[in-house]
Design an enzyme around this catalytic site. Sequence first.
Site, mmCIF file in Angstrom:
data_model
loop_
_atom_site.group_PDB
_atom_site.id
_atom_site.type_symbol
_atom_site.label_atom_id
_atom_site.label_comp_id
_atom_site.label_asym_id
_atom_site.label_seq_id
_atom_site.Cartn_x
_atom_site.Cartn_y
_atom_site.Cartn_z
ATOM 1 N N SER A 22 5.040 26.920 -29.230
ATOM 2 C CA SER A 22 4.231 28.133 -29.343
ATOM 3 C C SER A 22 4.680 28.998 -30.507
ATOM 4 C CB SER A 22 4.300 28.927 -28.037
ATOM 5 O OG SER A 22 5.637 29.167 -27.698
ATOM 6 N N HIS B 1 -1.069 23.234 -30.816
ATOM 7 C CA HIS B 1 -0.712 24.275 -29.849
ATOM 8 C C HIS B 1 -1.870 24.545 -28.896
ATOM 9 C CE1 HIS B 1 0.495 28.715 -29.068
ATOM 10 N NE2 HIS B 1 0.953 27.924 -28.117
ATOM 11 N N GLU C 274 -4.619 25.434 -31.631
ATOM 12 C CA GLU C 274 -4.173 25.846 -32.961
ATOM 13 C C GLU C 274 -3.519 24.630 -33.600
ATOM 14 O OE1 GLU C 274 -2.237 30.158 -33.917
ATOM 15 O OE2 GLU C 274 -1.384 29.122 -32.239
ATOM 16 N N ASN D 23 0.253 33.723 -31.151
ATOM 17 C CA ASN D 23 1.341 34.534 -30.591
ATOM 18 C C ASN D 23 1.773 35.686 -31.488
ATOM 19 O OD1 ASN D 23 1.741 33.604 -27.978
ATOM 20 N ND2 ASN D 23 2.527 31.683 -28.795
HETATM 21 N N1 CAA Z 1 -5.400 24.764 -14.151
HETATM 22 C C1 CAA Z 1 -6.644 24.260 -14.145
HETATM 23 N N2 CAA Z 1 -7.755 25.005 -13.948
HETATM 24 C C2 CAA Z 1 -7.576 26.316 -13.743
HETATM 25 C C3 CAA Z 1 -6.316 26.929 -13.733
HETATM 26 C C4 CAA Z 1 -5.190 26.087 -13.941
HETATM 27 N N3 CAA Z 1 -3.951 26.574 -13.976
HETATM 28 N N4 CAA Z 1 -6.473 28.255 -13.504
HETATM 29 C C5 CAA Z 1 -7.797 28.475 -13.382
HETATM 30 N N5 CAA Z 1 -8.464 27.303 -13.528
HETATM 31 C C6 CAA Z 1 -9.909 27.111 -13.490
HETATM 32 C C7 CAA Z 1 -10.443 27.396 -12.107
HETATM 33 O O1 CAA Z 1 -10.371 26.252 -11.304
HETATM 34 C C8 CAA Z 1 -11.871 27.766 -12.407
HETATM 35 O O2 CAA Z 1 -12.604 26.571 -12.654
HETATM 36 P P1 CAA Z 1 -14.048 26.372 -12.044
HETATM 37 O O3 CAA Z 1 -14.909 27.355 -12.779
HETATM 38 O O4 CAA Z 1 -14.294 24.962 -12.389
HETATM 39 O O5 CAA Z 1 -13.940 26.674 -10.613
HETATM 40 C C9 CAA Z 1 -11.797 28.496 -13.747
HETATM 41 O O6 CAA Z 1 -10.544 28.109 -14.325
HETATM 42 C C10 CAA Z 1 -11.830 29.981 -13.574
HETATM 43 O O7 CAA Z 1 -10.806 30.344 -12.655
HETATM 44 P P2 CAA Z 1 -10.916 31.521 -11.601
HETATM 45 O O8 CAA Z 1 -12.357 31.744 -11.260
HETATM 46 O O9 CAA Z 1 -9.962 31.250 -10.507
HETATM 47 O O10 CAA Z 1 -10.302 32.773 -12.310
HETATM 48 P P3 CAA Z 1 -10.713 33.507 -13.639
HETATM 49 O O11 CAA Z 1 -12.183 33.549 -13.835
HETATM 50 O O12 CAA Z 1 -9.932 34.759 -13.616
HETATM 51 O O13 CAA Z 1 -10.128 32.573 -14.798
HETATM 52 C C11 CAA Z 1 -8.388 32.204 -16.323
HETATM 53 C C12 CAA Z 1 -8.789 32.239 -14.854
HETATM 54 C C13 CAA Z 1 -9.181 31.122 -17.066
HETATM 55 C C14 CAA Z 1 -6.912 31.846 -16.370
HETATM 56 C C15 CAA Z 1 -8.701 33.604 -16.962
HETATM 57 O O14 CAA Z 1 -8.112 34.609 -16.201
HETATM 58 C C16 CAA Z 1 -8.240 33.734 -18.385
HETATM 59 O O15 CAA Z 1 -8.887 33.286 -19.318
HETATM 60 N N6 CAA Z 1 -7.044 34.359 -18.575
HETATM 61 C C17 CAA Z 1 -6.428 34.492 -19.877
HETATM 62 C C18 CAA Z 1 -5.733 33.221 -20.222
HETATM 63 C C19 CAA Z 1 -5.042 33.291 -21.536
HETATM 64 O O16 CAA Z 1 -5.058 34.279 -22.250
HETATM 65 N N7 CAA Z 1 -4.388 32.178 -21.903
HETATM 66 C C20 CAA Z 1 -3.630 32.112 -23.114
HETATM 67 C C21 CAA Z 1 -2.204 32.386 -22.751
HETATM 68 S S1 CAA Z 1 -1.212 32.386 -24.182
HETATM 69 C C22 CAA Z 1 -0.840 30.783 -24.414
HETATM 70 O O17 CAA Z 1 -1.113 29.923 -23.669
HETATM 71 C C23 CAA Z 1 -0.122 30.518 -25.671
HETATM 72 C C24 CAA Z 1 1.327 30.659 -25.647
HETATM 73 O O18 CAA Z 1 1.938 30.041 -26.492
HETATM 74 C C25 CAA Z 1 2.068 31.569 -24.775
#
Ligand code: CAA
Length: 283
Positions: A119, A140, A152, A190
Site C-alpha cells: 500500500s 494495489h 492502482e 494513500n
Molecule cells: N468481502 C466481500 N464482500 C463484502 C465485504 C467483504 N469484506 N464487505 C462488504 N461486502 C459486500 C457485501 O456482501 C455487499 O454485497 P451485495 O451487494 O452483493 O450484498 C456489498 O459489499 C455492500 O455491503 P453492505 O451492504 O454490507 O455495506 P455497505 O453498502 O456499507 O458497503 C463497503 C460496504 C463496500 C465496505 C462500503 O462501506 C465502502 O465502500 N466503504 C469504503 C471502503 C474503502 O474506502 N475501501 C478502501 C480502503 S483503503 C485501502 O484498501 C487501501 C489501503 O492501502 C489501506
Amino acid sequence: MQIKNVMVVGAGQMGSGIAQVFAQAEFNVILHDLKAEIVDKGMGYITKNMNRQVEKERMTREEADAVLARLTPSTDLNNASDVDLVVEAVVENIDIKSKLFSHLDEITPEHAILATNTSSLPITEIAAATNRAGKVIGMHFMNPVPVMKLVEIIRGLATTGETYEAIEQTTKALDKVPVEVKDFPGFVSNRVLMPMINEAIYTVFEGVAEPEAIDEVMKLGMNHPMGPLTLADFIGLDTCLYIMETLHEGFGDDKYRPCPLLRKYVKAGWLGKKTGKGFYEYN
Ligand code: CAA
C-alpha cells in the site's frame, strides 16, 4: 504475454480477496501462506463469499464450485515454479518483501511477472532485490477486494512497458479498473486518504468532536460510504500508522506527522475491527 497461472502469496484478508477475484475471472490460482491454518482461513473466506453469491442467485452452485476448483492451497513456495504471475500480499515490511522477491526470482520461470500489493512501500526498492526489475510492478487492490473496482498500478523505476501492459490487461480481465501511478510514497490512494484519516484522528485528539460526529459529518456532508474513523478501524490502525510513517519519512515533511492519539491506540493494541476495539467497539 498470456497470464493464466497465478500465485497469491499471503492468505490474509487482502490476499484471499485477490485470489478470489482471479479465480472468478478464470485464472488458475495458488493461494500460498506460511501456515496451513492461515491458508485454510483464507479459503474459508472465499468459500463463504461464493456461498453468498449462490444464495443471492448471482451465481449457480456449479459456477461457484468451478471458482473454488480453480484455487489450490499451498504452503510450499516452490509451487511458484510454473506460474506466469505472482501477486504478493504479505505483511508491510520492506525486509520481508525484499527477501521474498529475491526467493521468488530464483523459483519462478523467467517470463513471470512479480507484482506486489504493497500500500505504500517503494516498488523500485522491492524490484532491486531481484534480477528482473523490469518485471516487477505494484498492483494495489482496495479493501474489500471483491467489491472495490480500483487497482492502482505502480511502475517502479525499471518496470518495462510490456510488464505494465500485461498487468493492465490482467486487471481489466478481473473486471477492475486500472489506474497508472508513479512510484512515490503512498502512491495516490494513500497519499490522499491517510492524511484525511490522520486529520480526523487529530479532531478527536483535540476534542473538536466525538468520533461518531466526525464520521457523520463526512458521511452525510461529503457522501463518503464510511466515516474516516470507521474506515480507519476497518483498514487497521497499525496499517494507518505505518502508512503515515512511510509518508512522513519518504517526503520528510511534517504535514504527514502521525497523530499522537493514533500512536497511543496502536501501542495499546487497539487496532480497530480486527482486535475488537479501535475508535469503536466490535463484537
Ligand atoms: N468481502 C466481500 N464482500 C463484502 C465485504 C467483504 N469484506 N464487505 C462488504 N461486502 C459486500 C457485501 O456482501 C455487499 O454485497 P451485495 O451487494 O452483493 O450484498 C456489498 O459489499 C455492500 O455491503 P453492505 O451492504 O454490507 O455495506 P455497505 O453498502 O456499507 O458497503 C463497503 C460496504 C463496500 C465496505 C462500503 O462501506 C465502502 O465502500 N466503504 C469504503 C471502503 C474503502 O474506502 N475501501 C478502501 C480502503 S483503503 C485501502 O484498501 C487501501 C489501503 O492501502 C489501506
